[in-house]
Enzyme design. Structure first.
Site, short mmCIF file in Angstrom:
data_model
loop_
_atom_site.label_atom_id
_atom_site.label_comp_id
_atom_site.label_asym_id
_atom_site.label_seq_id
_atom_site.Cartn_x
_atom_site.Cartn_y
_atom_site.Cartn_z
N TYR A 190 -14.78 27.80 -19.78
CA TYR A 190 -16.11 28.82 -21.00
C TYR A 190 -16.68 29.83 -20.15
O TYR A 190 -17.51 29.87 -19.21
CB TYR A 190 -16.64 27.74 -21.16
CG TYR A 190 -15.88 26.89 -22.36
CD1 TYR A 190 -15.02 25.86 -22.35
CD2 TYR A 190 -17.02 26.77 -23.59
CE1 TYR A 190 -14.44 25.31 -23.73
CE2 TYR A 190 -16.65 26.65 -24.88
CZ TYR A 190 -14.83 25.37 -24.42
OH TYR A 190 -14.14 24.75 -25.93
N LYS A 206 -4.33 19.22 -15.84
CA LYS A 206 -3.52 20.02 -15.82
C LYS A 206 -3.54 20.71 -14.71
O LYS A 206 -3.25 21.26 -13.96
CB LYS A 206 -3.14 20.87 -17.07
CG LYS A 206 -2.39 22.37 -16.97
CD LYS A 206 -0.80 21.07 -18.47
CE LYS A 206 -0.10 22.46 -18.21
NZ LYS A 206 1.76 21.41 -18.74
N ASP A 231 -0.15 18.49 -22.52
CA ASP A 231 0.75 18.73 -23.16
C ASP A 231 1.18 17.47 -23.49
O ASP A 231 1.64 17.70 -24.33
CB ASP A 231 1.32 20.35 -22.51
CG ASP A 231 1.62 19.49 -21.06
OD1 ASP A 231 0.82 18.46 -20.19
OD2 ASP A 231 2.90 20.81 -20.92
N ASP A 249 -12.18 20.22 -26.06
CA ASP A 249 -12.49 20.35 -27.69
C ASP A 249 -10.79 20.47 -28.42
O ASP A 249 -10.68 20.91 -28.95
CB ASP A 249 -13.07 22.06 -26.94
CG ASP A 249 -13.83 22.98 -28.63
OD1 ASP A 249 -13.88 21.64 -29.13
OD2 ASP A 249 -13.94 24.13 -28.68
N ASP A 295 -10.10 17.80 -32.14
CA ASP A 295 -9.93 18.43 -32.89
C ASP A 295 -8.33 17.50 -33.11
O ASP A 295 -8.37 17.07 -34.81
CB ASP A 295 -9.55 19.45 -32.88
CG ASP A 295 -11.01 20.51 -33.53
OD1 ASP A 295 -11.61 20.25 -33.27
OD2 ASP A 295 -11.13 21.88 -34.18
#
Ligand code: ATP
Length: 361
Positions: A138, A191, A224, A248, A252
């Site tokens: 971020y 990842k 992923d 984040d 969702d």
């Protein structure tokens, strides 16, 4: 049920936010007031804290110092969503992110549980995403000075990611402690195959912490693969711990699998402070239309009350939180829902239905 614990006063901050913010924040306040009353708790003292578009107009900044000072004097606060992308260019950095940073709210706890009675792609989903909130990729979170994104030339953009062992260990402890109260399973999401240093550190620090919780099962996945796994078999997951940006995005996805963004709650917290904040944004397309689903903020407010109940050893606040969750569930079970879930109820009608049910248990 008597007064709140020892009758301590409860000061709660209220940040309206932008877009649908004032509608859902007003709804959450009403539901909290009724739930506290129904649980025999002392009434909350609410403190209005200006932030966002209205604060820019009134104070010349989206996040006035007086709002941060006001938050510091509350026991916790409810944060409405902000539409900072629509602010004048000099004010565009996310005020919610600045609040998380200012108060060191390092953990973002995002539960997703399908609610009986509402349509859901994944009726068996029951998980919590524990998202590291203080660093990662971020741009507004990871530099002491300046932005984590910069352009050496107009045609080249660079982004800095920040991962520290201390922050990874801190968020991992949150996840394992939470898992101990649930189905005792933590999945570390990373990842590390393409970001071996940053994400490798995240994964390895979480595994290190796992050794302190020998009765919790632990595994890890690439983000992923987790996205696909969530759609294929969401019931496999209990607690997922991950870095900021992955958390984040995955939350969702998980929220939509469980129902709608309009039902997805979250709590931002440190050891000493907590802020209720829905997962969804300001949804400008619905602003002022009395159509927004207020449930995400109802459930976030319930999380805040439960967090306060733990800190104060106050069963009254825990009961108020339970009353909110049960009233929401009972309202859905009665076939009442807002338009995002295929229902006909307006925001205010839905709020009245929940408010009435808060007293029925
Ligand atoms: P942010 O990045 O700030 O989280 P976003 O771009 O992800 O915002 P949202 O504002 O969350 O977008 O909304 C996306 C869409 O989801 C909205 O346009 C709206 O249609 C729907 N939505 C979001 N929240 C709600 C809600 N509480 N009730 C009903 N629909 C919602």
């Amino acid at each position: 049920m008597g007064e709140t614990g020892s009758g301590q006063r409860l000061r709660l901050g209220l940040v309206d936010g932008d877009g649908i913010g004032p509608e859902v924040v007003g709804s959450a306040r009403r539901v909290v007031d009724e739930a506290l009353s129904a649980a025999g708790c002392r009434a909350a003292e609410w403190v209005a804290l200006p932030m966002g578009r209205r604060a820019i107009d009134e104070f010349g900044t989206a996040l006035p110092e007086s709002t941060l000072d006001g938050m510091a004097e509350t026991d916790g606060w409810i944060l409405g969503p902000h539409d900072n992308a629509a602010y004048p260019p000099q004010h565009r950095s996310a005020p919610g992110g600045a609040v998380r940073r200012h108060f060191g709210l390092h953990a973002n706890i995002r539960p997703v549980q399908a609610i009986p009675g509402i349509r859901s792609v994944a009726p068996d989903i029951d998980l919590v995403i524990v998202r590291e909130n203080s660093e990662g990729f971020y741009a507004d979170r990871n530099m002491a000075v300046g932005s984590g994104e910069f352009c050496p030339t107009p045609d080249i953009a660079l982004s800095v990611g920040l991962v520290t062992r201390a922050a990874c260990e801190r968020i991992a402890h949150e996840a394992f402690r939470l898992a101990a109260t649930r189905r005792r399973q933590v999945t570390i999401v990373h990842k590390a195959n393409v970001l071996p240093l940053t994400m490798g550190l995240f994964r390895d620090a979480c595994y290190q912490v796992a050794r302190e919780y020998p009765d919790i099962r632990v595994d890890d996945e690439h983000v992923d693969a987790t996205a696909a796994h969530l759609v294929r078999a969401p019931g496999d997951f209990d607690v997922l711990v991950t870095e900021n940006l992955f958390g984040d995005i995955l939350s969702d996805l998980a929220a939509q699998l469980g129902g709608s963004l309009g039902t997805a709650a979250s709590l931002n917290c440190s050891a000493t402070r907590a802020m209720a904040q829905a997962v969804h944004g300001a949804a400008p397309d619905l602003a002022g239309r009395n159509r927004a689903n207020p449930v995400a903020l109802h459930r976030s407010a319930a999380m805040l009350l439960r967090w306060l109940a733990g800190r104060r050893a106050d069963p009254g606040l825990a009961q108020a939180a339970d009353r909110i969750d049960r009233a929401v569930a009972a309202t859905f079970a009665a076939g009442i829902a807002t338009a995002d879930l295929g229902g006909l109820a307006s925001t205010s009608e839905f709020t009245e239905q929940v408010t009435a049910r808060v007293h029925k248990w």
